[in-house]
Write an enzyme that holds these catalytic residues in place. Structure first.
Site, PDB file in Angstrom:
ATOM      1  N   TYR A 142      -4.516   4.102   9.496  1.00 39.61           N
ATOM      2  CA  TYR A 142      -4.190   4.711  10.801  1.00 39.61           C
ATOM      3  C   TYR A 142      -5.463   4.960  11.622  1.00 39.61           C
ATOM      4  O   TYR A 142      -5.512   4.716  12.830  1.00 39.61           O
ATOM      5  CB  TYR A 142      -3.457   6.032  10.539  1.00 39.61           C
ATOM      6  CG  TYR A 142      -2.565   6.530  11.639  1.00 39.61           C
ATOM      7  CD1 TYR A 142      -2.626   6.021  12.932  1.00 39.61           C
ATOM      8  CD2 TYR A 142      -1.634   7.541  11.373  1.00 39.61           C
ATOM      9  CE1 TYR A 142      -1.785   6.501  13.925  1.00 39.61           C
ATOM     10  CE2 TYR A 142      -0.792   8.014  12.364  1.00 39.61           C
ATOM     11  CZ  TYR A 142      -0.868   7.497  13.634  1.00 39.61           C
ATOM     12  OH  TYR A 142      -0.040   7.977  14.599  1.00 39.61           O
ATOM     13  N   ASN A 143      -6.495   5.444  10.940  1.00 45.37           N
ATOM     14  CA  ASN A 143      -7.771   5.717  11.603  1.00 45.37           C
ATOM     15  C   ASN A 143      -8.257   4.545  12.444  1.00 45.37           C
ATOM     16  O   ASN A 143      -8.730   4.711  13.566  1.00 45.37           O
ATOM     17  CB  ASN A 143      -8.808   6.075  10.539  1.00 45.37           C
ATOM     18  CG  ASN A 143     -10.206   6.189  11.099  1.00 45.37           C
ATOM     19  OD1 ASN A 143     -10.531   7.129  11.799  1.00 45.37           O
ATOM     20  ND2 ASN A 143     -11.036   5.196  10.800  1.00 45.37           N
ATOM     21  N   ASP A 190       0.831  -1.207   0.000  1.00 49.69           N
ATOM     22  CA  ASP A 190       0.000   0.000   0.000  1.00 49.69           C
ATOM     23  C   ASP A 190       0.862   1.253   0.000  1.00 49.69           C
ATOM     24  O   ASP A 190       0.524   2.251  -0.634  1.00 49.69           O
ATOM     25  CB  ASP A 190      -0.901   0.020   1.244  1.00 49.69           C
ATOM     26  CG  ASP A 190      -1.989  -1.038   1.170  1.00 49.69           C
ATOM     27  OD1 ASP A 190      -2.460  -1.327   0.053  1.00 49.69           O
ATOM     28  OD2 ASP A 190      -2.341  -1.593   2.231  1.00 49.69           O
ATOM     29  N   GLY A 191       1.976   1.193   0.723  1.00 50.69           N
ATOM     30  CA  GLY A 191       2.879   2.339   0.813  1.00 50.69           C
ATOM     31  C   GLY A 191       3.405   2.742  -0.561  1.00 50.69           C
ATOM     32  O   GLY A 191       3.440   3.934  -0.886  1.00 50.69           O
TER      33      GLY A 191
HETATM   34  P1  NAP Z   1       3.423   1.644   6.870  1.00 55.06           P
HETATM   35  O1  NAP Z   1       4.018   2.083   8.146  1.00 55.06           O
HETATM   36  O2  NAP Z   1       4.006   0.465   6.163  1.00 55.06           O
HETATM   37  O3  NAP Z   1       1.818   1.455   7.011  1.00 55.06           O
HETATM   38  C1  NAP Z   1       1.235   0.796   8.041  1.00 55.06           C
HETATM   39  C2  NAP Z   1       0.300  -0.283   7.510  1.00 55.06           C
HETATM   40  O4  NAP Z   1      -0.896   0.317   6.962  1.00 55.06           O
HETATM   41  C3  NAP Z   1       0.881  -1.146   6.393  1.00 55.06           C
HETATM   42  O5  NAP Z   1       0.608  -2.500   6.695  1.00 55.06           O
HETATM   43  C4  NAP Z   1       0.115  -0.687   5.147  1.00 55.06           C
HETATM   44  O6  NAP Z   1       0.005  -1.720   4.161  1.00 55.06           O
HETATM   45  C5  NAP Z   1      -1.229  -0.390   5.767  1.00 55.06           C
HETATM   46  N1  NAP Z   1      -2.154   0.470   4.996  1.00 55.06           N
HETATM   47  C6  NAP Z   1      -1.906   1.559   4.252  1.00 55.06           C
HETATM   48  N2  NAP Z   1      -3.043   2.065   3.744  1.00 55.06           N
HETATM   49  C7  NAP Z   1      -4.052   1.262   4.183  1.00 55.06           C
HETATM   50  C8  NAP Z   1      -5.467   1.264   4.000  1.00 55.06           C
HETATM   51  N3  NAP Z   1      -6.095   2.209   3.292  1.00 55.06           N
HETATM   52  N4  NAP Z   1      -6.195   0.297   4.635  1.00 55.06           N
HETATM   53  C9  NAP Z   1      -5.599  -0.650   5.390  1.00 55.06           C
HETATM   54  N5  NAP Z   1      -4.265  -0.695   5.593  1.00 55.06           N
HETATM   55  C10 NAP Z   1      -3.501   0.254   4.995  1.00 55.06           C
HETATM   56  O7  NAP Z   1       3.388   2.934   5.889  1.00 55.06           O
HETATM   57  P2  NAP Z   1       2.859   2.971   4.400  1.00 55.06           P
HETATM   58  O8  NAP Z   1       2.853   1.611   3.811  1.00 55.06           O
HETATM   59  O9  NAP Z   1       3.600   4.070   3.751  1.00 55.06           O
HETATM   60  O10 NAP Z   1       1.320   3.401   4.548  1.00 55.06           O
HETATM   61  C11 NAP Z   1       0.951   4.711   4.878  1.00 55.06           C
HETATM   62  C12 NAP Z   1      -0.215   4.648   5.806  1.00 55.06           C
HETATM   63  O11 NAP Z   1       0.142   3.998   7.016  1.00 55.06           O
HETATM   64  C13 NAP Z   1      -0.726   5.991   6.257  1.00 55.06           C
HETATM   65  O12 NAP Z   1      -1.575   6.575   5.300  1.00 55.06           O
HETATM   66  C14 NAP Z   1      -1.396   5.656   7.567  1.00 55.06           C
HETATM   67  O13 NAP Z   1      -2.783   5.460   7.400  1.00 55.06           O
HETATM   68  C15 NAP Z   1      -0.787   4.347   8.003  1.00 55.06           C
HETATM   69  N6  NAP Z   1      -0.149   4.470   9.315  1.00 55.06           N
HETATM   70  C16 NAP Z   1      -0.649   3.700  10.332  1.00 55.06           C
HETATM   71  C17 NAP Z   1      -0.144   3.819  11.617  1.00 55.06           C
HETATM   72  C18 NAP Z   1      -0.774   3.006  12.697  1.00 55.06           C
HETATM   73  O14 NAP Z   1      -1.642   2.202  12.378  1.00 55.06           O
HETATM   74  N7  NAP Z   1      -0.376   3.181  13.949  1.00 55.06           N
HETATM   75  C19 NAP Z   1       0.901   4.706  11.874  1.00 55.06           C
HETATM   76  C20 NAP Z   1       1.409   5.453  10.816  1.00 55.06           C
HETATM   77  C21 NAP Z   1       0.871   5.337   9.537  1.00 55.06           C
HETATM   78  P3  NAP Z   1       1.315  -2.345   3.410  1.00 55.06           P
HETATM   79  O15 NAP Z   1       1.888  -3.315   4.405  1.00 55.06           O
HETATM   80  O16 NAP Z   1       0.768  -3.058   2.199  1.00 55.06           O
HETATM   81  O17 NAP Z   1       2.228  -1.207   3.071  1.00 55.06           O
HETATM   82 MN    MN Z   2       4.008  -0.118   3.996  1.00 53.05          MN
END
Ligand code: NAP
Ligand code: MN
Length: 265
Positions: A164-165, A49-50
């Site tokens: 994140y939500n 997704d990233g």
């Molecule tokens: P990452 O740190 O690898 O992302 C965290 C996880 O979120 C990864 O497993 C990613 O999938 C997954 N993800 C991304 N978009 C999603 C969606 N719409 N629905 C369900 N899961 C989703 O960073 P990244 O891959 O660059 O993704 C960016 C996103 O990470 C941000 O937009 C934010 O929403 C999320 N995030 C989450 C947290 C948290 O949950 N505590 C903290 C920071 C950011 P992949 O493994 O396929 O990459």
């Molecule tokens: Mn990722």
């Protein structure tokens, strides 16, 4: 000739998948340009997704349908596996797919150095540069709602509701719905500070205005889809639906709730 852009992250599996896919597409009479071609009919994104989010941002949310091949971890946006290449080309040529339209969120920041505009497919997050709590005056439409105190505020689209939500305790939203979700990060709720502790869900025509309590003292991080931008002297952040729509190819068996179940439970 029909052009298809392919982007990949740096893993060996992704790069090998790209090589193989390029060869297969060329055999089926498609052109795979070296650089981003704005007149391509499709963008294929290989990674997690990233990498999909990064590609969208790098090319400024182009009005071309995307499809993702998952070589990453979760792959919520990604529709295919590296083993599905032949099946994909076969179905694509027959037009056996649907296009999912995903809404994006826009954030306009007014700071001491001017006006900045950001787009998020998942979300736009506002948090402090330092570890101390931040204080934000939040208005919805024309009404002042609360003086928020805590780590920050996340404004999520339906597509971002599972990202994140969700980790913050926000609700999972079916992407066919048209709404924005405002989710607090560690809201304080004491006699000293009072903030909503749950998400707020808004209809598409309402905007959110955030005025930091004291502009200038500390910087704020504005974070669309995990891409950080630091701003000093922020006077206002205005959030609403953006006119950009992300188009994702989905095949016949796609169902949002089956995807949620398979990825989360
Ligand atoms: P990452 O740190 O690898 O992302 C965290 C996880 O979120 C990864 O497993 C990613 O999938 C997954 N993800 C991304 N978009 C999603 C969606 N719409 N629905 C369900 N899961 C989703 O960073 P990244 O891959 O660059 O993704 C960016 C996103 O990470 C941000 O937009 C934010 O929403 C999320 N995030 C989450 C947290 C948290 O949950 N505590 C903290 C920071 C950011 P992949 O493994 O396929 O990459
Ligand atoms: Mn990722």
């Amino acid at each position: 000739m029909r052009k298809i852009n392919i982007f990949t992250n740096d893993t060996v599996l992704s790069k090998d998948t790209k090589k193989l896919l390029k060869r297969k597409l060329e055999k089926s009479d498609f052109i795979v340009p070296r650089e981003f071609a704005p007149d391509a009919e499709l963008v294929i994104c290989i990674g997690g997704d990233g990498s999909f989010l990064e590609t969208l941002h790098r090319f400024n949310f182009p009005d071309i349908p995307f499809i993702g091949i998952n070589t990453g971890h979760l792959g919520f946006f990604q529709e295919l596996h590296p083993d599905d290449l032949d099946e994909f080309i076969f179905r694509y040529k027959q037009g056996r797919y649907e296009i999912q339209h995903l809404k994006t969120v826009k954030g306009v920041v007014t700071a001491s150095d001017g006006r900045h505009e950001y787009i998020g497919l998942n979300e736009i997050l506002i948090k402090g540069e330092k570890s101390r709590a931040i204080h934000l005056n939040i208005s919805i439409g024309d009404s002042f709602i609360e003086r928020f105190s805590g780590d920050g505020i996340l404004v999520s689209t339906p597509a971002g509701s599972t990202a994140y939500n969700y980790s913050l305790g926000g609700s999972i939203v079916d992407p066919r719905l048209n709404l924005l979700q405002v989710t607090p990060l560690a809201p304080m709720n004491t006699t000293a500070y009072r903030s909503f502790t749950s998400s707020i869900i808004l209809p598409p025509d309402l905007s959110i205005r955030i005025n930091p309590e004291s502009s200038g003292e500390e910087g704020l991080l504005i974070v669309p889809d995990s891409m950080e931008h630091l701003h000093e002297g922020v006077e206002e952040i205005y959030l609403e639906f953006s006119p950009f729509i992300v188009k994702l190819l989905r095949f016949e068996n796609y169902d949002f709730w089956s995807k949620v179940k398979s990825k989360f439970l």
